[in-house]
Enzyme design. Structure first.
Site, PDB file in Angstrom:
ATOM      1  CD  GLN A  13      46.336  36.591  38.797  1.00  0.00           C
ATOM      2  OE1 GLN A  13      45.793  36.489  37.698  1.00  0.00           O
ATOM      3  NE2 GLN A  13      46.433  37.748  39.437  1.00  0.00           N
TER       4      GLN A  13
ATOM      5  CB  CYS B 104      43.495  35.722  40.369  1.00  0.00           C
ATOM      6  SG  CYS B 104      42.251  34.422  40.472  1.00  0.00           S
TER       7      CYS B 104
ATOM      8  NE  ARG C  90      48.392  37.236  34.995  1.00  0.00           N
ATOM      9  CZ  ARG C  90      47.539  36.334  34.545  1.00  0.00           C
ATOM     10  NH1 ARG C  90      46.294  36.326  34.968  1.00  0.00           N
ATOM     11  NH2 ARG C  90      47.920  35.392  33.698  1.00  0.00           N
TER      12      ARG C  90
ATOM     13  CG  ASP D 137      40.576  31.731  42.651  1.00  0.00           C
ATOM     14  OD1 ASP D 137      39.835  32.415  41.903  1.00  0.00           O
ATOM     15  OD2 ASP D 137      41.245  30.767  42.233  1.00  0.00           O
TER      16      ASP D 137
ATOM     17  NE  ARG E 144      44.398  30.155  31.743  1.00  0.00           N
ATOM     18  CZ  ARG E 144      43.789  31.172  32.355  1.00  0.00           C
ATOM     19  NH1 ARG E 144      42.503  31.380  32.175  1.00  0.00           N
ATOM     20  NH2 ARG E 144      44.470  31.970  33.161  1.00  0.00           N
TER      21      ARG E 144
ATOM     22  CG  HIS F 290      47.175  31.317  37.608  1.00  0.00           C
ATOM     23  ND1 HIS F 290      47.883  31.614  36.457  1.00  0.00           N
ATOM     24  CD2 HIS F 290      46.011  32.025  37.516  1.00  0.00           C
ATOM     25  CE1 HIS F 290      47.166  32.449  35.717  1.00  0.00           C
ATOM     26  NE2 HIS F 290      46.033  32.719  36.337  1.00  0.00           N
TER      27      HIS F 290
HETATM   28  N1  NVA Z   1      41.071  29.075  40.289  1.00  0.00           N
HETATM   29  C1  NVA Z   1      40.577  29.708  39.104  1.00  0.00           C
HETATM   30  C2  NVA Z   1      41.514  30.788  38.668  1.00  0.00           C
HETATM   31  C3  NVA Z   1      41.081  31.526  37.422  1.00  0.00           C
HETATM   32  C4  NVA Z   1      42.056  32.575  36.978  1.00  0.00           C
HETATM   33  C5  NVA Z   1      40.400  28.679  38.008  1.00  0.00           C
HETATM   34  O1  NVA Z   1      41.274  27.816  37.861  1.00  0.00           O
HETATM   35  O2  NVA Z   1      39.380  28.701  37.332  1.00  0.00           O
HETATM   36  N1   CP Z   2      43.278  35.728  36.462  1.00  0.00           N
HETATM   37  C1   CP Z   2      43.279  35.119  35.260  1.00  0.00           C
HETATM   38  O1   CP Z   2      44.103  34.258  34.957  1.00  0.00           O
HETATM   39  O2   CP Z   2      42.314  35.565  34.431  1.00  0.00           O
HETATM   40  P1   CP Z   2      41.871  34.893  33.041  1.00  0.00           P
HETATM   41  O3   CP Z   2      41.264  33.558  33.380  1.00  0.00           O
HETATM   42  O4   CP Z   2      40.861  35.855  32.487  1.00  0.00           O
HETATM   43  O5   CP Z   2      43.060  34.736  32.171  1.00  0.00           O
END
Ligand code: NVA
Ligand code: CP
Length: 302
Positions: free
Chosen positions: A132, A260, A288, A219, A102, A129
């Site tokens: 997800q 998500c 997930r 989101d 990540r 993502h």
């Molecule tokens: N768009 C959000 C998704 C988190 C799972 C982020 O990148 O923070």
């Molecule tokens: N939806 C998601 O990816 O959650 P986290 O940021 O908690 O991993």
């Protein structure tokens, strides 16, 4: 399939096979059937951003598959002190059987895949993502019985989630309508991909995008790494780009709502809509685990 870098580079058939395997693993999990398909293997999980779901579901999933997972925070790794990703990839490939990462730039995930010699899984970048969205597709398919021909709607920032939902939705036969404010559109690469599909629409007006929807996604207005822009973004999104009862009145009856998570109640979704659809949203979070196990088995099983 060697890696899961983005849904753009995953074929519709690969997506369907991942969803079918996830269904099977979920069934086995619910019926206490153990499936140690990755016995003795180790997954490294590199995190340059926070996570609850991704970390816990990958780690638990790997354990359930008979392997183990290592949590590698960039704060502790030498990456955090500037060691190149190319070298990290080659070193970690000598110890591990797979890597989930990540991070911010998609190019880092691509570099890991290029220089490493083990499967790489994208656990979220600024661009996409995919893990997800596999869980999202699994959840919609479970609830609706199919994906083909459904109308998907996404309201909000044209971010990593929007990018992956557009690609995943279109590749599984859904029609996809998106409403984003000007200046916050999905990535150009994704819009170019979507151009080829009759069923894709990009709107500014959320009510237009929600018309006839079978599932509505949203989101956060400011993603991880955009904390400095949060106030400016709020001014643009507030009062318009929100999943609320009025928006749902434009959708089909029985329309699902998906998020998500983490969710910001009162911002991109109202508390009443969130709670009314909590079962679907937490099914999505649970999925997930099953979707990621399917990804790991597909990429790592020997
Ligand atoms: N768009 C959000 C998704 C988190 C799972 C982020 O990148 O923070
Ligand atoms: N939806 C998601 O990816 O959650 P986290 O940021 O908690 O991993």
């Amino acid at each position: 399939m060697k890696h899961l870098l983005s849904l753009l580079t995953t074929t519709p058939q690969e997506i369907e096979e991942l969803l079918n395997l996830a269904d099977q693993l979920k069934y086995e999990n619910k019926h206490g059937i153990s499936h140690h398909r990755l016995k003795g293997q180790t997954l490294g999980m590199i995190f340059q951003k926070s996570s609850t779901r991704t970390r816990v579901s990958f780690e638990t999933g790997m354990y359930q598959l008979g392997g183990q997972a290592l949590f590698l925070s960039s704060r502790d790794l030498q990456i955090g002190r500037g060691e190149p990703i190319e070298d990290t990839a080659r070193v970690l490939s000598r110890y591990l059987d797979g890597i989930m990462i990540r991070t911010f730039a998609q190019s880092e995930v691509e570099a890991l895949a290029k220089y490493g010699s083990i499967p790489i899984i994208n656990g979220l970048t600024d661009f996409c993502h995919p893990c997800q969205v596999l869980a999202d597709l699994l959840t919609v398919r479970e609830h609706k019985g199919h994906l083909d021909g459904l109308q998907m709607c996404y309201i909000g920032d044209g971010n990593n989630m929007a990018n992956s939902l557009i690609v995943g939705g279109l590749k599984t036969g859904m029609r996809v309508s998106v409403a984003c404010p000007e200046g916050y559109d999905p990535d150009k690469q994704v819009l170019d991909f979507a151009k080829a599909y009759q069923g894709f629409r990009l709107y500014r007006d959320p009510m237009q995008a929600a018309a006839g929807a079978d599932v509505i996604f949203t989101d956060v207005w400011a993603s991880m790494g955009q904390e400095d822009e949060a106030a400016a973004r709020r001014e643009v999104f507030e009062g318009v780009y929100q999943v609320n009862k009025t928006l749902l009145s434009a959708a089909n009856s029985g329309c699902m709502v998906q998020h998500c998570l983490p969710a910001h109640r009162g911002e991109e979704i109202t508390a009443d809509v969130f709670e009314a659809h909590a079962d679907e949203i937490f099914d999505e979070a649970e999925n997930r685990l099953h979707a990621q196990k399917a990804v790991m088995v597909t990429l790592m099983e020997r």
